[in-house]
Enzyme design. Structure first.
Site, PDB file in Angstrom:
ATOM      1  N   ASP A  23      35.625  30.463  40.615  1.00 33.13           N
ATOM      2  CA  ASP A  23      34.666  30.945  39.619  1.00 33.13           C
ATOM      3  C   ASP A  23      33.702  31.907  40.303  1.00 33.13           C
ATOM      4  O   ASP A  23      33.015  31.542  41.249  1.00 33.13           O
ATOM      5  CB  ASP A  23      33.907  29.737  39.042  1.00 33.13           C
ATOM      6  CG  ASP A  23      33.037  30.119  37.860  1.00 33.13           C
ATOM      7  OD1 ASP A  23      33.097  31.287  37.419  1.00 33.13           O
ATOM      8  OD2 ASP A  23      32.287  29.247  37.386  1.00 33.13           O
ATOM      9  N   MET A  24      33.695  33.151  39.836  1.00 31.11           N
ATOM     10  CA  MET A  24      32.795  34.141  40.432  1.00 31.11           C
ATOM     11  C   MET A  24      31.356  33.762  40.093  1.00 31.11           C
ATOM     12  O   MET A  24      31.071  33.329  38.980  1.00 31.11           O
ATOM     13  CB  MET A  24      33.119  35.538  39.886  1.00 31.11           C
ATOM     14  CG  MET A  24      34.557  36.001  40.147  1.00 31.11           C
ATOM     15  SD  MET A  24      34.977  36.020  41.899  1.00 31.11           S
ATOM     16  CE  MET A  24      33.859  37.303  42.480  1.00 31.11           C
ATOM     17  N   GLU A 121      37.201  33.727  36.197  1.00 36.41           N
ATOM     18  CA  GLU A 121      37.454  32.324  36.475  1.00 36.41           C
ATOM     19  C   GLU A 121      38.954  32.071  36.366  1.00 36.41           C
ATOM     20  O   GLU A 121      39.606  32.655  35.517  1.00 36.41           O
ATOM     21  CB  GLU A 121      36.727  31.533  35.379  1.00 36.41           C
ATOM     22  CG  GLU A 121      36.364  30.135  35.724  1.00 36.41           C
ATOM     23  CD  GLU A 121      35.731  29.441  34.511  1.00 36.41           C
ATOM     24  OE1 GLU A 121      34.846  30.030  33.855  1.00 36.41           O
ATOM     25  OE2 GLU A 121      36.153  28.314  34.238  1.00 36.41           O
TER      26      GLU A 121
END
Ligand SMILES: [Mg+2]
Length: 357
Positions: A23-24, A121
């Site tokens: 997840d960024m 994500e």
């Protein structure tokens, strides 16, 4: 022959899975800061047209803005009230798509068993890899940072549920592995909303039973929950509380849905206008459908009312089509199945069940 039969023995225990969730961190905001380094360290909010005086919601906020209580989905106006000094920026999807494509190139190098969730994500099944999962995660974070100058959080677990919880535990810039044995210590103290499938309404019903944390839920057990929930729902809640989740990582070759949403500048109370807008949105979405030579089987119309409650209505055909009149008829059926006399702030039209024609 016997050996072939043995490999498909249904009684054999399933091999342990290793799932990674990537997840960024504050993705849209981080892309913006990359090209506006002078804003680093300031509360920055990305949403709508970047003007809190106009309609729109927060897409992402930097961690400096989040400490003011700002989160995704909040009205820009509310965000401006909570954090008057925040810098507001408009959403720039082409830039985020470009960064996303670079991130997904890094992910695809780790595993082909990849399930994207939005632009920033994804879940990956890395069960087939023999090297250390934490090492894979560390190298992936480095690769993403080298390619994009952006930071990702990575969670590793025996299933999607725990991998996602893990990626959130030490955000930002996290790298966390959860084993089933870690669940009581690390997951039970978390609020029930942390669990996949526990939305605001379920959380409210659980609060009525005195259940606030995942641990409360685990202690309540399936039987305690079945006073309030169906047996199936009680079972799945109890499983989640114990870190059990059988959902596979779903590799998708064709996008699952395409759609369009619009937030009105002023609440819309006219069914005629909604009908007209839905039609225009279908025209646009169908254009994207035909450009990809796809048909759709299901139409979904979403309405968000002034109080932010959101309702969806779906209709499906027996087989996929790109026929405009057929899809338009479904859009109207879905739209008029809603209560249209209330003030509507957002309208969405989505096509799913996509199949190449
Ligand atoms: Mg993110």
């Amino acid at each position: 022959m016997t050996s072939a039969a043995a490999t498909t023995d249904p009684g054999a225990p399933a091999a342990a899975r290793i799932i990674m969730h990537v997840d960024m961190d504050a993705f849209f905001a981080s892309v913006e800061l990359k090209r506006r380094p002078s804003l680093r360290g300031q509360p920055v909010i990305v949403g709508g047209r970047g003007d809190p005086a106009r309609r729109g919601v927060v897409s992402t906020a930097t961690y400096e803005a989040r400490v003011f209580g700002i989160h995704s989905g909040m009205a820009l106006r509310t965000a401006a009230r909570l954090c008057p000094d925040a810098v507001f920026l408009p959403v720039d999807f082409p830039a985020y798509h470009e960064a996303s494509a670079q991130v997904f190139e890094c992910l695809a190098a780790v595993s082909e068993r990849l399930q994207p969730v939005g632009l920033d994500e994804a879940y990956m099944d890395i069960s087939h890899r023999s090297d250390d999962p934490l090492g894979i995660g560390r190298r992936l974070k480095d690769d993403i940072h080298t390619a994009t100058d952006l930071v990702a959080s990575v969670g590793i677990g025996p299933n999607r549920l725990l991998a996602k919880i893990a990626s959130d535990l030490e955000k930002p810039n996290g790298l966390t592995r959860l084993h089933p044995a870690d669940v009581p210590e690390r997951v039970w103290p978390l609020p029930v909303r942390t669990l996949h499938g526990v939305g605001p309404r379920t959380a409210e019903r659980l609060a009525g039973l005195g259940v606030e944390t995942v641990g409360d839920l685990a202690r309540m057990g399936r039987d305690g929950l079945s006073t309030e929930f169906s047996p199936r729902h009680a079972q799945s809640l109890s499983d989640s509380a114990h870190g059990i989740d059988e959902r596979p990582v779903q590799t998708e070759r064709v996008r699952k849905s395409i759609g369009r949403e619009r937030t009105f500048q002023q609440d819309c109370r006219s069914s005629g206008r909604l009908d007209h807008e839905a039609r225009l949105m279908l025209d646009e979405v169908r254009g994207r459908l035909t450009a990809r030579q796809l048909g759709a089987r299901t139409v979904t119309v979403k309405l968000r009312y002034r109080d932010f409650t959101t309702h969806t209505r779906s209709q499906s055909l027996a087989s996929a089509t790109d026929d405009h009149e057929a899809l338009a008829a479904l859009v109207r059926q879905c739209l008029f199945a809603h209560r249209l006399h209330r003030a509507v702030r957002l309208l969405g039209v989505q096509l799913s069940g996509l199949t190449p024609l």
